[in-house]
Design an enzyme around this catalytic site. Structure first.
Site, short mmCIF file in Angstrom:
data_model
loop_
_atom_site.label_atom_id
_atom_site.label_comp_id
_atom_site.label_asym_id
_atom_site.label_seq_id
_atom_site.Cartn_x
_atom_site.Cartn_y
_atom_site.Cartn_z
N ARG A 213 0.81 -1.18 0.05
CA ARG A 213 0.04 0.02 0.15
C ARG A 213 0.77 1.11 -0.01
O ARG A 213 0.62 2.34 -0.72
CB ARG A 213 -1.10 0.05 1.24
CG ARG A 213 -1.95 -0.77 1.19
CD ARG A 213 -3.08 -0.69 2.32
NE ARG A 213 -2.54 -1.35 3.59
CZ ARG A 213 -3.30 -2.39 3.91
NH1 ARG A 213 -4.01 -3.20 3.48
NH2 ARG A 213 -2.95 -3.21 5.19
N PHE A 229 -11.42 -5.20 -5.52
CA PHE A 229 -11.28 -5.95 -4.25
C PHE A 229 -11.08 -5.20 -3.10
O PHE A 229 -10.01 -5.63 -2.40
CB PHE A 229 -10.70 -7.36 -4.67
CG PHE A 229 -10.86 -8.19 -5.93
CD1 PHE A 229 -11.81 -9.16 -6.00
CD2 PHE A 229 -10.21 -7.78 -6.92
CE1 PHE A 229 -11.90 -9.74 -7.03
CE2 PHE A 229 -10.21 -8.49 -8.15
CZ PHE A 229 -11.13 -9.49 -8.31
N ASP A 251 -16.00 -3.56 -4.75
CA ASP A 251 -16.04 -4.92 -4.13
C ASP A 251 -17.27 -5.34 -4.16
O ASP A 251 -18.36 -4.74 -4.22
CB ASP A 251 -15.56 -4.72 -2.66
CG ASP A 251 -15.41 -6.00 -1.84
OD1 ASP A 251 -14.04 -6.20 -1.51
OD2 ASP A 251 -16.17 -6.72 -1.66
N SER A 252 -17.56 -6.65 -4.34
CA SER A 252 -19.05 -7.27 -4.47
C SER A 252 -19.81 -7.22 -3.33
O SER A 252 -20.64 -7.42 -3.27
CB SER A 252 -18.96 -8.70 -5.17
OG SER A 252 -17.86 -9.53 -4.43
N ALA A 281 -16.07 -7.45 -9.77
CA ALA A 281 -14.81 -6.97 -10.30
C ALA A 281 -15.09 -7.40 -11.95
O ALA A 281 -14.52 -6.50 -12.64
CB ALA A 281 -13.77 -7.43 -9.57
N ASP A 299 -6.41 -7.02 -6.06
CA ASP A 299 -5.96 -7.69 -4.97
C ASP A 299 -7.15 -8.87 -4.72
O ASP A 299 -7.92 -8.64 -3.72
CB ASP A 299 -5.63 -6.98 -3.88
CG ASP A 299 -5.11 -7.82 -2.47
OD1 ASP A 299 -4.71 -8.85 -2.77
OD2 ASP A 299 -5.19 -6.92 -1.61
N CYS A 339 -2.99 -14.12 -3.17
CA CYS A 339 -2.58 -14.53 -2.05
C CYS A 339 -2.83 -15.96 -1.60
O CYS A 339 -3.14 -16.43 -0.60
CB CYS A 339 -3.38 -13.75 -0.96
SG CYS A 339 -4.90 -13.64 -1.07
N1 SAH Z 1 -7.39 -5.42 -1.05
C1 SAH Z 1 -7.95 -5.64 0.21
C2 SAH Z 1 -8.37 -7.11 0.68
C3 SAH Z 1 -9.04 -7.88 -0.44
S1 SAH Z 1 -9.95 -9.17 0.10
C4 SAH Z 1 -6.94 -5.02 1.31
O1 SAH Z 1 -6.04 -4.42 1.12
O2 SAH Z 1 -7.37 -5.07 2.41
C5 SAH Z 1 -10.79 -9.73 -1.11
C6 SAH Z 1 -11.93 -9.07 -1.33
O3 SAH Z 1 -12.52 -9.12 -2.71
C7 SAH Z 1 -13.16 -9.22 -0.45
O4 SAH Z 1 -13.54 -8.10 0.29
C8 SAH Z 1 -14.39 -9.73 -1.06
O5 SAH Z 1 -15.41 -9.13 -0.70
C9 SAH Z 1 -14.06 -9.33 -2.56
N2 SAH Z 1 -14.46 -9.99 -3.61
C10 SAH Z 1 -14.42 -11.30 -3.74
N3 SAH Z 1 -15.01 -11.93 -4.90
C11 SAH Z 1 -15.24 -10.66 -5.66
C12 SAH Z 1 -15.86 -10.48 -6.95
N4 SAH Z 1 -16.09 -11.31 -7.92
N5 SAH Z 1 -15.94 -9.02 -7.40
C13 SAH Z 1 -15.33 -7.93 -6.46
N6 SAH Z 1 -14.97 -8.36 -5.01
C14 SAH Z 1 -14.91 -9.76 -4.73
#
Ligand code: SAH
Length: 395
Positions: A213, A229, A251-252, A281, A299, A339
């Site tokens: 970040r 995400f 975010d979804s 996404a 991410d 991850c």
């Molecule tokens: N980048 C974040 C962590 C990501 S965790 C940070 O730095 O803290 C992954 C996230 O992806 C979750 O919040 C989840 O709700 C979201 N997610 C999962 N599938 C998704 C999709 N198809 N489209 C958008 N978001 C999604």
């Protein structure tokens, strides 16, 4: 109760002699000691009786997680001394400061405490057990945390409902072991984040992206940023801090969008530079115009939680990255991550390579990223490395 011995088959001590902390069930000479129970502390010996170490027993493919390669008691002194050395490392890393009070104190095998994760948010420790042995030790661990000098813990929340092996039937309830504070505002590199360990994912915040970040903040000035995400909006807040022209967070999950909006508001009240979208996404990337953004963060959650899902996961990374490469403005920068522990660095890079080739654009790697130093990897346990990232320049 005397500690039980687990004897290995002939020649099966090799990886343990190189300090790898896992004893696989296939390495154990039958029969198991009578009456042995999941979570018990056991002594592991080579076939000839030589003591290898002590650890937590578990039913499953990893049968023992070694806690110490000596014949010693796993008691409150053991946990206190492991936690002291974990804290000494975080202090050496300069992570406990007035402008930074959120960090991982214990990262499982990386802190020689396999099966245990502890995240610190100011006066609160959030504890996750990944093994029955750590579950049974939870109160000893909580007391050791509260007693750790120089840490100032007043609140210990135990959150293992989803991290313990389902088959162990431990019925672990998430609960306070010390104190009862419900939420906190933590500070990371001078930026503030609401942490909700009760309702949030994992321990409430993804501490493992801290350094990445910060790097993103460095590239954000004047850019149009898309944070995919976004979860708590960590990357979005750093992008705003870094002087982005605009930041869009996707975010979804509606809950994640609420968290992101609150964290943006906390740091940049009333800013017109930020907007958020509760959308899938992949759909968002399909529907957006070309050249809308020149800095994109990808991410996603772990696409492969297990090896069996590997092929689909790699296809998922390729599809996601291909969409970003197709749409990003020339001179754009992509921060892309995986991850999934089951996906190797090489496999991830290959998936991103395929996506790049598909886009036919000139793409260069600027940085190769990993997890930060408070998520250390024991040199004897390379499986502890899980976070992989690439920063790419797209012409
Ligand atoms: N980048 C974040 C962590 C990501 S965790 C940070 O730095 O803290 C992954 C996230 O992806 C979750 O919040 C989840 O709700 C979201 N997610 C999962 N599938 C998704 C999709 N198809 N489209 C958008 N978001 C999604």
């Amino acid at each position: 109760m005397p500690i039980k011995n687990i004897r290995l088959k002939r020649g099966k001590e090799e990886s343990l002699d190189r300090f790898h902390p896992w004893v696989f069930s296939g390495a154990i000479a039958e029969p198991l000691p009578e009456g042995i129970e999941e979570g018990e502390t056991v002594r592991v010996t080579a076939h000839d009786g030589r003591v290898i170490g002590v650890g937590h027993f578990q039913i499953g493919s990893i049968a023992v997680r070694i806690l110490d390669f000596a014949d010693r008691a796993i008691d409150s002194d053991f946990f206190a001394s492991r936690l002291e050395s974990a804290l000494a490392l975080r202090k050496a890393l300069g992570l406990a400061r007035t402008d930074n009070n959120a960090y991982r104190l214990v990262h499982g095998e990386g802190d020689f405490l396999p099966g245990l994760v502890v995240d610190i948010y100011g006066p609160t420790a959030v504890v996750q057990a990944h093994s029955p042995g750590m579950h049974f030790a939870r109160n000893t661990i909580a007391s050791a945390l509260a007693g750790l000098e120089g840490l100032g813990i007043r609140n210990v929340y135990y959150k293992s409902e989803t991290t313990l092996p389902f088959k162990a039937h431990l019925d672990a309830q998430n609960d306070y072991l010390v104190g009862g504070l419900e939420t906190a505002v933590a500070t990371e590199n001078g930026l503030h984040f609401n942490i909700d360990w009760l309702r949030g994912q994992k321990t409430g915040f993804f501490l493992d992206q801290r350094d990445n970040r910060a790097l993103l903040g460095h590239y954000a000035a004047g850019r149009k940023v898309l944070n995919m995400f976004c979860y708590t909006g960590g990357f979005s807040v750093y992008a705003l801090k870094g002087g982005a022209e605009k930041v869009h967070s996707v975010d979804s999950s509606e809950k994640a969008i609420t968290l992101t909006d609150a964290n943006v508001e906390l740091n940049f009240p009333g800013t017109p530079r930020h907007r958020s979208f509760a959308e899938d996404a992949f759909k968002f990337l399909d529907n957006m115009n070309r050249n809308d953004y020149d800095l994109i963060i990808l991410d996603p959650p772990a696409f492969a939680k297990h090896r069996s899902a590997l092929r689909n996961a790699l296809r998922g990374y390729q599809r996601l990255n291909a969409k970003a490469f197709e749409k990003i403005a020339p001179g754009g920068i992509v921060f892309t991550f995986s991850c999934s522990q089951a996906v190797s660095r090489e496999q991830f890079r290959l998936a991103v390579f395929s996506a790049a080739a598909q886009s036919r654009r000139r793409i260069r790697i600027l940085h190769q990223l990993t997890q930060p130093a408070d998520h250390p990897v024991s040199i004897y346990h390379p499986e502890g490395e899980y976070l992989k990232g690439l920063v790419l320049y797209v012409e």
